[in-house]
Design a protein around this motif. Sequence first.
Motif, PDB file in Angstrom:
ATOM      1  N   LEU A   1       4.215  -3.764  21.576  1.00  0.00           N
ATOM      2  CA  LEU A   1       4.607  -3.849  20.034  1.00  0.00           C
ATOM      3  C   LEU A   1       5.730  -3.678  20.693  1.00  0.00           C
TER       4      LEU A   1
ATOM      5  N   SER B   1       7.345  -2.496  18.104  1.00  0.00           N
ATOM      6  CA  SER B   1       7.930  -1.228  16.584  1.00  0.00           C
ATOM      7  C   SER B   1       7.102  -0.137  17.042  1.00  0.00           C
TER       8      SER B   1
ATOM      9  N   GLN C   1       4.384   2.776  16.870  1.00  0.00           N
ATOM     10  CA  GLN C   1       4.550   4.469  15.767  1.00  0.00           C
ATOM     11  C   GLN C   1       3.752   5.554  16.344  1.00  0.00           C
TER      12      GLN C   1
ATOM     13  N   GLY D   1       0.757   0.797  16.102  1.00  0.00           N
ATOM     14  CA  GLY D   1       1.680   0.258  15.229  1.00  0.00           C
ATOM     15  C   GLY D   1       1.735  -0.997  15.764  1.00  0.00           C
TER      16      GLY D   1
ATOM     17  N   ARG E   1       1.641  -4.878  13.882  1.00  0.00           N
ATOM     18  CA  ARG E   1       1.991  -5.249  12.617  1.00  0.00           C
ATOM     19  C   ARG E   1       1.396  -6.179  12.274  1.00  0.00           C
TER      20      ARG E   1
ATOM     21  N   SER F   1       0.836  -7.987   8.596  1.00  0.00           N
ATOM     22  CA  SER F   1       1.543  -8.367   7.591  1.00  0.00           C
ATOM     23  C   SER F   1       0.360  -8.791   6.725  1.00  0.00           C
TER      24      SER F   1
ATOM     25  N   ASP G   1       4.811 -11.202  13.397  1.00  0.00           N
ATOM     26  CA  ASP G   1       4.855  -9.830  12.564  1.00  0.00           C
ATOM     27  C   ASP G   1       5.487  -9.206  13.716  1.00  0.00           C
ATOM     28  N   ASN G   2       5.091  -9.420  15.197  1.00  0.00           N
ATOM     29  CA  ASN G   2       5.351  -8.483  15.920  1.00  0.00           C
ATOM     30  C   ASN G   2       7.296  -8.537  16.330  1.00  0.00           C
TER      31      ASN G   2
ATOM     32  N   ALA H   1      -3.010  -0.058  13.286  1.00  0.00           N
ATOM     33  CA  ALA H   1      -1.879  -1.763  12.773  1.00  0.00           C
ATOM     34  C   ALA H   1      -1.457  -0.893  11.728  1.00  0.00           C
ATOM     35  N   ALA H   2      -0.303  -1.129  12.200  1.00  0.00           N
ATOM     36  CA  ALA H   2       1.055  -0.984  10.709  1.00  0.00           C
ATOM     37  C   ALA H   2       0.913  -1.575  10.023  1.00  0.00           C
TER      38      ALA H   2
ATOM     39  N   LYS I   1       1.824  -4.320   6.529  1.00  0.00           N
ATOM     40  CA  LYS I   1       3.105  -4.543   5.720  1.00  0.00           C
ATOM     41  C   LYS I   1       2.342  -4.196   3.980  1.00  0.00           C
TER      42      LYS I   1
ATOM     43  N   TRP J   1       6.698  -1.731   6.599  1.00  0.00           N
ATOM     44  CA  TRP J   1       5.132  -1.257   7.263  1.00  0.00           C
ATOM     45  C   TRP J   1       5.239  -0.078   7.225  1.00  0.00           C
TER      46      TRP J   1
END
Length: 655
Positions: free
Chosen positions: A205, A207, A209, A218, A220, A222, A245-246, A450-451, A453, A460
């Motif tokens: 990942l 980002s 989280q 996290g 990601r 969208s 997205d990553n 998942a984060a 959007k 996010w």
Amino acid sequence: MKRFKNALFLATVATSALASSFAQAQTTANNDGETALHGTGATSIQGVLVQELNCNGGYSNLGAIGTSSVAGTSSTSIEPTSLYTGFNCTTTDLWPGFSGRYIGSGSGTGRSSWIAAGSLTSTSAFAIGTANPNPFGTWNKIQFAFADSSVTDGDLTSYTGGAAQTNGGAPIMFPKFVLPVAIAYSPTYGRKTVGGVNTDYAFNLSSPQSILGTAAGGLRMSQTTLCGVFNGTIVNFNDAAFTADNGSTSLRDSADAVARWNADGVPVRLVGRLDRSGTTDIFTRALAAQCGSVASGNKYAINAETLPYNRKVTATIRPVFDSVRSDTGLQTASSQPEAGNTSPNDTGVPGSPNFSGATVVGAEYWSGSAIVTPAANAGKVSSQPSASVSNGTGLFLVADGSGRVASAIKFAPDYVSPSDPTVKLNGKIGYIGADFIDGSPSAPGGLHAAALKNATTNLWHMPSAANATTAFGTILPPQSASDGSFNDTATDTRPVRIPTYQGGTAGVKGNAKRTNPLAWYDVIYAGTGLQNPAAGYPITGTTQFLGYTCYATDASGSNAAAMINFLSFNTDYVNTFDSTGTNRTGIFTRVGAAFNSSGLLVRSNIGGLPQAWKHAVRETFLTDSAETSTTRLGDSKLFMGTSTSNSTCTGKAGI
């Protein structure tokens, strides 16, 4: 020994009789052989709810009917209180003598059980056959239920025409929890085994989280990726959409061979609910609002407790699951709404296949320990990737209850990578209440989220209490000023369903009034509403409390006082001090910047009601309110009570 005292600060003057019972009653009435409140329904909030009951007073285990247990391994069970010890109740018991029991059974069963006052065993989930499915004994009625979905006009017609109305008075529904629905996955996507040595692969990942200091995922997604995954057009985690997205970085673990990843990646394996689920209702409502029209290829036409499932297709092709759970919507005989079949096989809708009548479930279900194909589904289209092509099918593996959804997603990698038989893959991803995500006191462990959007803000968001509250925004209760106080001077023109028992007509909406149970839900989704929030976490809904106006009282105690006390703590209506004088107010609802400074709901990734809603709930349903606009609110007699405190309960036995 625990010693406590409670001080009540009422916003308005309550009747002396109600105030007396509020302060003095220490137990409930006798309910089916014990002095405890009984409830059932949504599994999404079962963990946090049983901790609320425990903190309120007494200690109660969680019951499970169907397969709603946290472990997800038995058809009917009692989960030990030790599973719910992440929030310290040893010094915060708020009402000694109180006890409550809750059975996680699904939102649909919660609604059915709420209606069946005095005849609970007539509902399919509680029907006694060769064995009693109720782990706590035999209940004839419940005092409350929870549902992530709304009651229907049909529910209210049944309620008002039966024993629920005769004994329990007017129906009550209002939101209690603000629930972010997480898109959950296992952080371990694969395992390579060579010579008895295991090497686990985790998603890379860009980002990662945390929520309140605990690593929570996290990955990601969208809005475009979210819609593609659950519409079956994005079927592998090596898809370019995930990479974009990553941060343009592959999700591949650095220890995983590039050649294997490029050839097989990780199949996207969808997991959803088999039972009638309010969590499914929230999830499908969001996808219906956010993923475009049916004509454009979105399989989610409306919100429903059942995933898209076209019963018009012959059962020789369509999977059926009535042998697994008799009240599932995934069967030919069911008349329950489902999320995709508003106009089945509509020739006016372009596209092939025709998405207006889609079925998104495959032939298998998760038993708690294995993927199982019912005999009736032999030879039907599988939800699982083939042995030779490592892509998802776009069809859901279904599971009964949140507990089994969780156990299915985090199960050890079991799919053999076609290009490298030393590697097994997981890749399961599904929707579940955010209190099942790592960090929550009631989480089973091993689930990340998942984060997502937000398409309006392009930010996010993780499924945290704070982000869910942001999504809820400034929506007001029915007939309310900005602070939640009663206001019937101006007409609340937000369009809501008007129940038949109040003179409504199917399909015709009217103005919102506090006397209409449906209005307390419908105003949340009026206009753009929570189904496609302008800010915050994109898949957010509410979990509704279902109760009665008239409650039983006897020599043992008062159900009205017990219910009012329990809900008062949750709305900060009761200031509570322990024996040292420490103010414990807000132990459920306090919003802090860190885990240790937060209340139980925030720690569990669940939002409490905004202040305006807390005010409106307590003034409408918990006291004979003196708030006056054009009329006095208490004169509507919507508040919980007994034959001596609420005149509409005269001659009623109470629930």
